[in-house]
Design an enzyme around this catalytic site. Structure first.
Site, PDB file in Angstrom:
ATOM      1  N   SER A 216      -9.570   1.643   3.034  1.00 28.32           N
ATOM      2  CA  SER A 216      -8.727   2.429   2.156  1.00 28.32           C
ATOM      3  C   SER A 216      -7.688   1.602   1.397  1.00 28.32           C
ATOM      4  O   SER A 216      -7.177   2.064   0.374  1.00 28.32           O
ATOM      5  CB  SER A 216      -7.996   3.507   2.972  1.00 28.32           C
ATOM      6  OG  SER A 216      -7.177   2.905   3.962  1.00 28.32           O
TER       7      SER A 216
ATOM      8  N   SER B 289      -9.692  -0.806   7.234  1.00 35.52           N
ATOM      9  CA  SER B 289      -9.144  -0.674   5.884  1.00 35.52           C
ATOM     10  C   SER B 289      -8.443  -1.893   5.311  1.00 35.52           C
ATOM     11  O   SER B 289      -8.058  -1.868   4.145  1.00 35.52           O
ATOM     12  CB  SER B 289      -8.184   0.512   5.832  1.00 35.52           C
ATOM     13  OG  SER B 289      -8.932   1.684   5.680  1.00 35.52           O
TER      14      SER B 289
ATOM     15  N   LYS C 249       0.846  -1.200   0.000  1.00 41.02           N
ATOM     16  CA  LYS C 249       0.000   0.000   0.000  1.00 41.02           C
ATOM     17  C   LYS C 249       0.878   1.246   0.000  1.00 41.02           C
ATOM     18  O   LYS C 249       1.880   1.306   0.739  1.00 41.02           O
ATOM     19  CB  LYS C 249      -0.881  -0.030   1.248  1.00 41.02           C
ATOM     20  CG  LYS C 249      -1.856   1.132   1.379  1.00 41.02           C
ATOM     21  CD  LYS C 249      -2.714   0.965   2.632  1.00 41.02           C
ATOM     22  CE  LYS C 249      -3.777   2.020   2.778  1.00 41.02           C
ATOM     23  NZ  LYS C 249      -4.608   1.826   3.988  1.00 41.02           N
TER      24      LYS C 249
END
Ligand code: GLN
Length: 475
Positions: free
Chosen positions: A153, A177, A78
């Site tokens: 996210s 997330s 990420k």
């Protein structure tokens, strides 16, 4: 052998046995990304040159008979996790072009384990969101239906793993997330106990809630990534100095006598009927495998959302104060210093600004006790709920999300409905528990559903094994 379709653990085996090479598999993944990612958009940056160099080095180590746990395995990270030599944007324009000079702890760990890093995946700006629509760059699409969000996210990581564009990925989970996008994309997502993995080098959102988590196509894959990234690090004062057990050998599939609690508060109005059915069927499956099912109560659940949306923005407003154009990222020129900082800060997107305002207000003199102070007290009650529950049961089972993946644009203009996407995941972050989402079927539209399993502090092995037992029984 269709290389991109292998699971991480299968690939690891194939590499060790010389059935393929890291260069071959890395190139196959990069080719697939070029083919598929125009539609899905899971990667913000591809680090292809570095990946091929790492793959070549891994092949040499493999040839020498080395057995490092992820030797030669391509994975994704990420884009809120720093990696030397590659941009780290946290999905924000305020960090556009920022190249960290060092690797985060988890990246160091992955490199030591021999992993090949394919690139940095899309995220909502500063991990604030549930759909990747708050990314300042673009929205990632759900591989199961390109009109829908992948969740967020860490939506880029979840989508990349689901679409066979990485064998596993790292995300972060502050309020859901990792688990929520895992459930939307039909992959496994683990959010370990706060402090289990050092956050050194991870861009901070809400420091009392943030934790790195792992994605895999299978429970064993998510476990393999967790195994190498878990650990203490003196550079993160919140990381826990406790030994890392062998999580991989804990996956026995035996859950006889495991006490599973089903909280009444998680089967509420508003939950999609297909989700409720799939999750209840999954719980029945656990029972058939030998688990004991108990009704439990987490009475303060309904306060989790308001408490989270005071604490997380309060901490974010403090953490985001460092983006002034002086220390990181692009600096906007201005007539004087204040003007320059103001212009630089206008690079924050609308959600980041909303959180900064909410948080600053909740912390301001005169309102601190009424908002932030009170939220901290209620957080203690929520924590206590979990401690009480774990006196009765070993694992809590519930949905990861009340709905399956929603359409792009459906919630983007309504922050409250977006915040509700995490109603079942946030409580865990406010407590000291760990949790995961494991796929448990599909709704009538063919969209994946996730079963959430929650464990007591540092009981990752217990929830991973329960998920493994469930997954094996469903093969
Ligand atoms: N969706 C939640 C939020 O917007 C949680 C995000 C996260 O876990 N990073 O804050």
């Amino acid at each position: 052998m269709n290389l991109p379709e292998l699971s991480l653990t299968e690939l690891r085996q194939a590499l060790r046995q010389g059935e393929t090479s890291s260069i071959e598999v890395t190139q196959a993944m990069l080719d697939r990304i070029v083919e598929q990612d125009n539609d899905i958009k899971s990667y913000l940056t591809l680090t292809d040159e570095m990946a091929l160099e790492q793959a070549a080095a891994a092949d040499q180590r493999l040839a020498a008979g080395e057995q490092s746990p992820l030797l030669g395995v391509p994975i994704a990270i990420k884009d809120i996790i720093s990696m030397a030599g590659a941009p780290t944007t946290a999905g924000s324009k305020i960090l556009e072009g920022f190249i960290p000079p060092y690797d985060a702890f988890v990246v160091q760990k992955l490199k030591e384990a021999g992993a090949v890093i394919l690139g940095k995946t899309n995220t909502d700006e500063f991990a604030m969101g549930s759909s990747t629509e708050n990314s300042a760059y673009f929205t990632t699409r759900n591989p199961w239906d390109l009109e829908r969000v992948p969740g967020g996210s860490s939506g880029g990581s979840a989508a990349a793993v689901a679409a066979n564009m990485a064998y596993g990925a790292l995300g972060t989970d502050t309020g859901g997330s990792v688990r929520q996008p895992a459930s939307f994309c039909g992959v496994v997502g683990l959010r370990p106990t706060y402090g289990r993995i050092s956050r050194w080098g991870v861009v901070a959102f809400a420091s009392s809630l943030d934790q790195v988590g792992t994605f895999g196509r299978t429970v064993a894959d998510a476990t393999a990534l967790f195994q190498v990234t878990a650990g203490y690090d003196r550079r993160d004062s919140t990381s826990l100095n406790v030994p890392v057990p062998n999580y991989e050998t804990a996956l026995t599939g035996d859950i006889k006598g495991l006490k599973v609690g089903v909280p009444a508060e998680y089967f509420i109005e508003g939950i999609e009927p297909d989700v409720e059915t799939a999750v209840r069927n999954a719980i029945a499956k656990l029972e058939a495998l030998g688990a004991e099912i108990h009704e439990i109560s987490l009475p303060h659940t309904r306060y989790a959302l308001p408490v989270y949306y005071l604490i997380a923005p309060a901490e974010a407003s403090a953490n985001l104060g460092r983006y002034d154009g002086v220390r990181y990222g692009p600096r906007q020129p201005g007539s004087d210093m204040i003007d320059s900082v103001k212009k630089t800060r206008s690079l924050f997107g609308p959600e980041a600004k909303r959180r900064i305002m909410l948080g600053t207000y909740a912390l301001s003199a005169g309102y601190y006790d009424e908002y932030y102070g009170r939220a901290l007290k209620v957080r203690t009650l929520i924590k206590q709920d979990f401690l009480n529950a774990f006196e009765q049961v070993d694992v809590i089972a519930c949905p990861a999300s009340p709905t399956t993946a929603f359409k792009i644009g459906d919630r983007a203009d309504d922050p409250l409905s977006m915040y509700l996407a995490d109603i079942f995941t946030l409580s865990l972050n406010l407590s000291a528990s760990c949790g995961l989402s494991v796929p448990c079927g599909f709704d009538s539209k063919g969209l994946p559903i996730g079963l959430q399993l929650i464990g007591n502090t540092l009981q990752e092995a217990t929830i991973l094994n329960a998920a493994f037992a469930y997954e094996q029984a469903n093969k």
